[in-house]
Design an enzyme around this catalytic site. Sequence first.
Site, mmCIF file in Angstrom:
data_model
loop_
_atom_site.group_PDB
_atom_site.id
_atom_site.type_symbol
_atom_site.label_atom_id
_atom_site.label_comp_id
_atom_site.label_asym_id
_atom_site.label_seq_id
_atom_site.Cartn_x
_atom_site.Cartn_y
_atom_site.Cartn_z
ATOM 1 N N ARG A 61 21.154 68.410 -21.851
ATOM 2 C CA ARG A 61 19.718 68.703 -21.980
ATOM 3 C C ARG A 61 19.037 68.733 -20.619
ATOM 4 O O ARG A 61 19.544 68.191 -19.641
ATOM 5 C CB ARG A 61 19.044 67.663 -22.860
ATOM 6 C CG ARG A 61 19.402 67.827 -24.306
ATOM 7 C CD ARG A 61 18.781 66.732 -25.135
ATOM 8 N NE ARG A 61 19.338 66.791 -26.463
ATOM 9 C CZ ARG A 61 18.702 67.246 -27.514
ATOM 10 N NH1 ARG A 61 17.459 67.658 -27.418
ATOM 11 N NH2 ARG A 61 19.290 67.281 -28.680
ATOM 12 N N ALA A 111 19.438 63.164 -26.875
ATOM 13 C CA ALA A 111 18.654 63.084 -28.105
ATOM 14 C C ALA A 111 19.503 63.491 -29.297
ATOM 15 O O ALA A 111 18.995 63.695 -30.393
ATOM 16 C CB ALA A 111 17.408 63.955 -28.009
ATOM 17 N N SER A 112 20.795 63.645 -29.064
ATOM 18 C CA SER A 112 21.750 64.000 -30.126
ATOM 19 C C SER A 112 21.330 65.252 -30.860
ATOM 20 O O SER A 112 21.142 66.288 -30.259
ATOM 21 C CB SER A 112 21.943 62.827 -31.081
ATOM 22 O OG SER A 112 22.478 61.725 -30.395
ATOM 23 N N HIS A 113 21.121 65.125 -32.148
ATOM 24 C CA HIS A 113 20.824 66.275 -33.000
ATOM 25 C C HIS A 113 19.337 66.630 -33.030
ATOM 26 O O HIS A 113 18.938 67.561 -33.702
ATOM 27 C CB HIS A 113 21.294 65.976 -34.433
ATOM 28 C CG HIS A 113 20.588 64.788 -35.006
ATOM 29 N ND1 HIS A 113 20.967 63.499 -34.702
ATOM 30 C CD2 HIS A 113 19.523 64.695 -35.816
ATOM 31 C CE1 HIS A 113 20.156 62.658 -35.330
ATOM 32 N NE2 HIS A 113 19.270 63.357 -36.009
#
Length: 167
Positions: A61, A111-113
Amino acid sequence: MTLTGAAPSPTRIVFGTDGWRARIADEFTYENVRRCADGVAAYVTDRGETAKGVVIAYDRRFSSEYFAMAAAEVLLAHDIGVAFALHAVPTQMCSYEVVERNAAAGIVITASHNPWVDNGFKVKAPTGAAAGADILSVIESRLAVNGVAGIPRRPFAEAESAGMVDR
């Protein structure tokens, strides 16, 4: 005429399931990441485990590597060595490295998913699992007071030259 508003109060950071997530540049800022890292440093120091170090990883990210470096600089200021990912890795690699290195904890910037505009700060227990209430309560206690004071930092490059950073 220019009006000046009141200074913003520190962000209230609360860890939920497997970490804290927020919108990048809104609440997920370098300063708030440093505050979270300061909480991890308090947990590690309180347990007398500074020599074990902390594993730090990050995803792809926006600015994750730099958020991870900001977290590392706080730990390094507390004389906690870090094992820093060479490149973006999945969260599970941090968990693996925490266990492999017998580290005091792990931090993953992801933030993963969650939506691409968000980022997050995950904490891993010495077992490699998501940090439980025992760890998060120490971090959140520190967050309750560290939003108004300066957080110590040690420049990453300087600490790396001193042998405190393992890549």
